[in-house]
Structures are given as C-alpha cells and as structure tokens.
Design a protein around this motif. Sequence first.
Motif, mmCIF file in Angstrom:
data_model
loop_
_atom_site.group_PDB
_atom_site.id
_atom_site.type_symbol
_atom_site.label_atom_id
_atom_site.label_comp_id
_atom_site.label_asym_id
_atom_site.label_seq_id
_atom_site.Cartn_x
_atom_site.Cartn_y
_atom_site.Cartn_z
ATOM 1 N N THR A 284 17.626 -1.924 -3.779
ATOM 2 C CA THR A 284 16.535 -1.065 -3.291
ATOM 3 C C THR A 284 15.323 -1.829 -2.755
ATOM 4 O OG1 THR A 284 15.527 -0.909 -5.498
ATOM 5 C CG2 THR A 284 17.141 0.788 -4.906
ATOM 6 N N GLY A 285 15.181 -3.118 -3.110
ATOM 7 C CA GLY A 285 13.923 -3.821 -2.788
ATOM 8 C C GLY A 285 13.527 -3.735 -1.327
ATOM 9 N N ASN A 286 14.436 -4.175 -0.471
ATOM 10 C CA ASN A 286 14.087 -4.178 0.957
ATOM 11 C C ASN A 286 14.411 -2.864 1.658
ATOM 12 O OD1 ASN A 286 12.722 -6.558 1.872
ATOM 13 N ND2 ASN A 286 14.491 -7.699 1.109
ATOM 14 N N ALA A 287 14.795 -1.861 0.871
ATOM 15 C CA ALA A 287 15.052 -0.533 1.440
ATOM 16 C C ALA A 287 13.805 0.340 1.385
ATOM 17 C CB ALA A 287 16.196 0.147 0.700
ATOM 18 N N GLY A 288 12.673 -0.226 0.949
ATOM 19 C CA GLY A 288 11.461 0.585 0.821
ATOM 20 C C GLY A 288 10.219 -0.141 1.286
ATOM 21 N N VAL A 289 9.258 0.630 1.757
ATOM 22 C CA VAL A 289 7.937 0.091 2.104
ATOM 23 C C VAL A 289 6.875 1.029 1.532
ATOM 24 C CG1 VAL A 289 8.726 -0.995 4.260
ATOM 25 C CG2 VAL A 289 7.808 1.341 4.322
ATOM 26 N N LEU A 290 5.682 0.480 1.385
ATOM 27 C CA LEU A 290 4.512 1.291 1.020
ATOM 28 C C LEU A 290 3.589 1.314 2.228
ATOM 29 C CD1 LEU A 290 2.603 2.746 -1.037
ATOM 30 C CD2 LEU A 290 1.770 0.463 -1.671
ATOM 31 N N VAL A 291 3.226 2.500 2.650
ATOM 32 C CA VAL A 291 2.335 2.641 3.804
ATOM 33 C C VAL A 291 0.954 3.073 3.314
ATOM 34 C CG1 VAL A 291 1.950 3.829 5.998
ATOM 35 C CG2 VAL A 291 4.283 3.243 5.284
ATOM 36 N N SER A 292 -0.058 2.384 3.785
ATOM 37 C CA SER A 292 -1.426 2.621 3.327
ATOM 38 C C SER A 292 -2.358 2.603 4.533
ATOM 39 C CB SER A 292 -1.815 1.513 2.338
ATOM 40 O OG SER A 292 -3.148 1.646 1.922
ATOM 41 N N ARG A 293 -3.504 3.279 4.398
ATOM 42 C CA ARG A 293 -4.462 3.291 5.506
ATOM 43 C C ARG A 293 -5.671 2.429 5.142
ATOM 44 N NH1 ARG A 293 -4.282 6.504 9.893
ATOM 45 N NH2 ARG A 293 -3.000 8.170 9.030
ATOM 46 N N VAL A 294 -6.185 1.736 6.117
ATOM 47 C CA VAL A 294 -7.388 0.932 5.900
ATOM 48 C C VAL A 294 -8.580 1.885 5.782
ATOM 49 C CG1 VAL A 294 -8.918 -0.845 6.846
ATOM 50 C CG2 VAL A 294 -6.427 -1.003 7.204
ATOM 51 N N ASP A 362 -8.466 -2.407 11.682
ATOM 52 C CA ASP A 362 -9.782 -1.799 11.545
ATOM 53 C C ASP A 362 -9.655 -0.535 10.695
ATOM 54 O OD1 ASP A 362 -12.506 -1.568 11.931
ATOM 55 O OD2 ASP A 362 -12.349 -1.939 14.103
ATOM 56 N N ALA A 363 -10.801 0.014 10.305
ATOM 57 C CA ALA A 363 -10.784 1.246 9.524
ATOM 58 C C ALA A 363 -9.921 2.286 10.231
ATOM 59 C CB ALA A 363 -12.208 1.766 9.337
ATOM 60 N N GLY A 364 -9.076 2.962 9.440
ATOM 61 C CA GLY A 364 -8.236 4.015 10.005
ATOM 62 C C GLY A 364 -6.843 3.555 10.381
ATOM 63 N N ASP A 365 -6.658 2.233 10.521
ATOM 64 C CA ASP A 365 -5.325 1.726 10.881
ATOM 65 C C ASP A 365 -4.377 1.815 9.677
ATOM 66 O OD1 ASP A 365 -6.306 1.141 13.361
ATOM 67 O OD2 ASP A 365 -6.460 -1.031 13.024
ATOM 68 N N LEU A 366 -3.093 1.881 9.994
ATOM 69 C CA LEU A 366 -2.080 1.906 8.944
ATOM 70 C C LEU A 366 -1.546 0.495 8.698
ATOM 71 C CD1 LEU A 366 0.010 5.046 9.994
ATOM 72 C CD2 LEU A 366 -1.577 4.875 8.053
ATOM 73 N N LEU A 367 -1.348 0.178 7.424
ATOM 74 C CA LEU A 367 -0.728 -1.092 7.031
ATOM 75 C C LEU A 367 0.563 -0.787 6.292
ATOM 76 C CD1 LEU A 367 -3.516 -3.372 5.498
ATOM 77 C CD2 LEU A 367 -2.305 -3.693 7.653
ATOM 78 N N VAL A 368 1.514 -1.701 6.412
ATOM 79 C CA VAL A 368 2.754 -1.535 5.659
ATOM 80 C C VAL A 368 2.923 -2.713 4.711
ATOM 81 C CG1 VAL A 368 4.215 -2.674 7.399
ATOM 82 C CG2 VAL A 368 5.219 -1.006 5.848
ATOM 83 N N PHE A 369 3.298 -2.396 3.477
ATOM 84 C CA PHE A 369 3.677 -3.398 2.480
ATOM 85 C C PHE A 369 5.189 -3.389 2.434
ATOM 86 C CE2 PHE A 369 -0.364 -4.041 0.074
ATOM 87 C CZ PHE A 369 -1.148 -3.112 0.763
#
Length: 424
Positions: A284-294, A362-369
Amino acid sequence: MNHFELKDGVLHAEDVSLPAIADQVGTPFYCYSLSTLQRHYRVFAEAVAQAGNAPPLVAYAVKANPNQAVIAALAAEGAGADVVSLGEMKRALAAGVPADRIVFSGVGKTRAEMDAALAAGIFQFNLESLSEADMLSAAAQAAGRPARAAFRVNPDVDAGTHAKISTGRAENKFGIPIDTARDAFAHARSLGHIDLAGVAVHIGSQLTDLAPLETAFGHVGALIADLRADGHDIRTADLGGGLGIPYAPGDPEPPLPKAYGEMVQRTAAGWDVRLVFEPGRLITGNAGVLVSRVVRLKQNGERRFVIVDAAMNDLMRPALYDAYHQISAVQPGGETFTADIVGPVCESGDTFAQQRGMDRVDAGDLLVFRTAGAYSATMASTYNTRLLAPEVMVSGADWSVIRARRSYEELIAADSIPEWIRTR
Ligand SMILES: *Cc1c(COP(=O)(O)O)cnc(C)c1O
C-alpha cells in the motif's frame, strides 16, 4: 511503480486530477490508486508463488492501511489478512477476507480476542510467549476445538532499519528467543489443545537489504528440522513482511519482490512447508498520497516556512520515525525554492521537511506527499481537534470517497459532560 503522474502539468491519480478531487472533498485528503494496489499485490504474489510446497498464503498486514476498500480490493485478488487486534479481524472479515486466510499476530492478544478468533475459525495464531500459549490452550479447550498456532521466534538479527520499526533483536518485545523455541513447542504441546503447525518470524519493517532476512530465514529452516526431530508436525512457515519501498529519490533501491522471492525459494527449498507472507508497506505504501493545501508562507529571518493544512496528526511518520516523504506541487510551475514544510499543530515536531529544495508554491496551491499509503491515514489522530482527513480511492476515471470527513459536531459530541461538573 505507481499511478500518480503529471498529465498536462497537473498531478493525476490514474485518470483523475487531484485538484478535481480537492474541489469536492476539501483538503487535506488521502488518495489511493486501485491499479497500484492491485499491481503491487500481483507482483509480490507472483514473486513468491513457486516457494514452498503449496501455493503460499499472502496475508496482507492490515495495520498498514485498514480501510475497508483497501482490504476488499486485496481480498478480491486472493489476499488473506495478518491482523493484530480484534478490530482488525472484524475489519478483515467485514471486507470479505475468508476466516481461513486470517493470521492473528501480536504480543498482547487477550482472551476475548482469542475466543472471537477461535469462533471465527481463523487460519493460525502466531504466539509470542509461553503464557500466551497457556491462555490459547485454555481458550481452545473451552471452545471445544484445537487452536492452530505457530510460535513467532526472535532470531536476534539486526534488520538494519529504524529502531522504532526493528523487531528481530533480542531486546525487542517480539517473539520468543529462537534458542528457547524447542522448549516452548514442547510446553505448548503438553497443554493439549494447540495444533502447533508452524514457525513465524518478522524482523522489522522498511528493510532495504535481503541479507538480514536470509539470515533469519536460515535460522527458521534449522529450527524446523529440529522441531520435526522432536516429533512436531510442522506444516507452515510464516516469513512475515518487512520489505522496504523507495521513499526518497536517490535512496538505494530496495530489493525487488522478484529478488526476495528467489531468495525465499532458495532458502526454503528443503523445508517442505506451506509459506505464509505478511506484506504491508510494500503493497500500500506507494499506492497512496496525501494532498494538502498551502495555507500561507512565512519568513522568520533567513528561514522560509511553507505552512500547509495537513499536520502531524494526519501524517505522523516524519515526527515518529524521522521519515522522509517526497513533497511536490500538484501543479508545478517549474521554479524551485528551499523551505521548511510545516503543519499548523502546536508542536515543533509538526514539521514534514526542513530546508527542503522543493517546487516554488504560494498560498492556495496544492502539495502532494508521496508514499502515504501505508502507516499514514491509519495513524492519524484528532489532536488539536482536527478532523481525520478523508480517504478517496481512484480507479481509472472513477473515484469514490472511501472514508468521509466527519463533522466537528460529531467529533465534539463524542465527549459527554457529567451533570455534576458545574455544581461541584
Ligand atoms: C507490521 C507487521 C507486518 C507488516 O510489515 P511491513 O513492513 O508493512 O511489510 C507483518 N507482520 C507483522 C507481525 C507485523 O507486525
């Protein structure tokens, strides 16, 4: 290999753009790819298919990611389940794992857990102490059926991994010392209600080298021969999980499942047992990401902070294990900068990365872990009264919420205020 890729400059999970999901479910959220889960399971199952004297049991370690949809997807592939609590057993059964494909591991199994697992008819208990064997024998006697079990042995092998995920050294709480195993088996046999079918071993997680595994398995092979000489009918060997996965670009590549399978086949060639495997992270490790907003950027002197709306309560691995997660923009613009990536929780440990070269955001952008499909959502808490991040699964162009975000009202209503609190 996974199915999270840029398409027209936007990160997609299979054929679904992550911003499209973010628009509907909000951030932060976990996103899993069904195709990646299936691929990882199939690659592993194929790699070990020829090992042992019968088709092996691949028992997915539920603790890595216990979402019902994840377990159900793997059950549909033929996976069993390795569970460490009554709750995990209930999850596995509810998700469609047949009871006779469930292995029950863990040092602290209670009588209630044993009773429930006996009633369900699980494949095997992996015992970790003599007193646990005593308790299991009593439970089996009361249930009127023998309990099928293995002893988990501790081979005192250094897995060469992080101390908090190393389990096969003499000082760890896991298993029984391998040099006491013959006595333990003799004791368990004398109890009369345990069918001692096998030996189990699991020396740690995120292993990036096959050598310690091969050493541990060699000890298991020698023990099987000794136990047979003692008259035990050994039919299974459970080789645990532990294969590592790539987290950071440039890290040494962990061994591929194929190389692991070949090593197992070679090492276990003369054992004449059915093998059991308990992979978790690898599936499962590489089958998932966490998406977060700045949320915002902040500058303290020389130090630039990217403050995101995910925090250590959502993804604990960096705080707990100093774990590295690759972090990038969902829509990278091509420029980079150096920053500390931090969450809003009031702990200095709420830091995902320090002085990280990363996509300029910048503020509002999405980041992926990246690599957030194992030991991630399941370790989340509501610390700082933050809601658990929802989970989403994608398959092709389809996606579904597989665990919804609860409301603050539901979270708060879980507490109750005694009548007398304001009157004393
Ligand atoms: C955690 C655990 C696993 C799974 O480990 P991974 O590193 O995720 O493969 C397997 N077996 C036991 C007994 C465990 O505790």
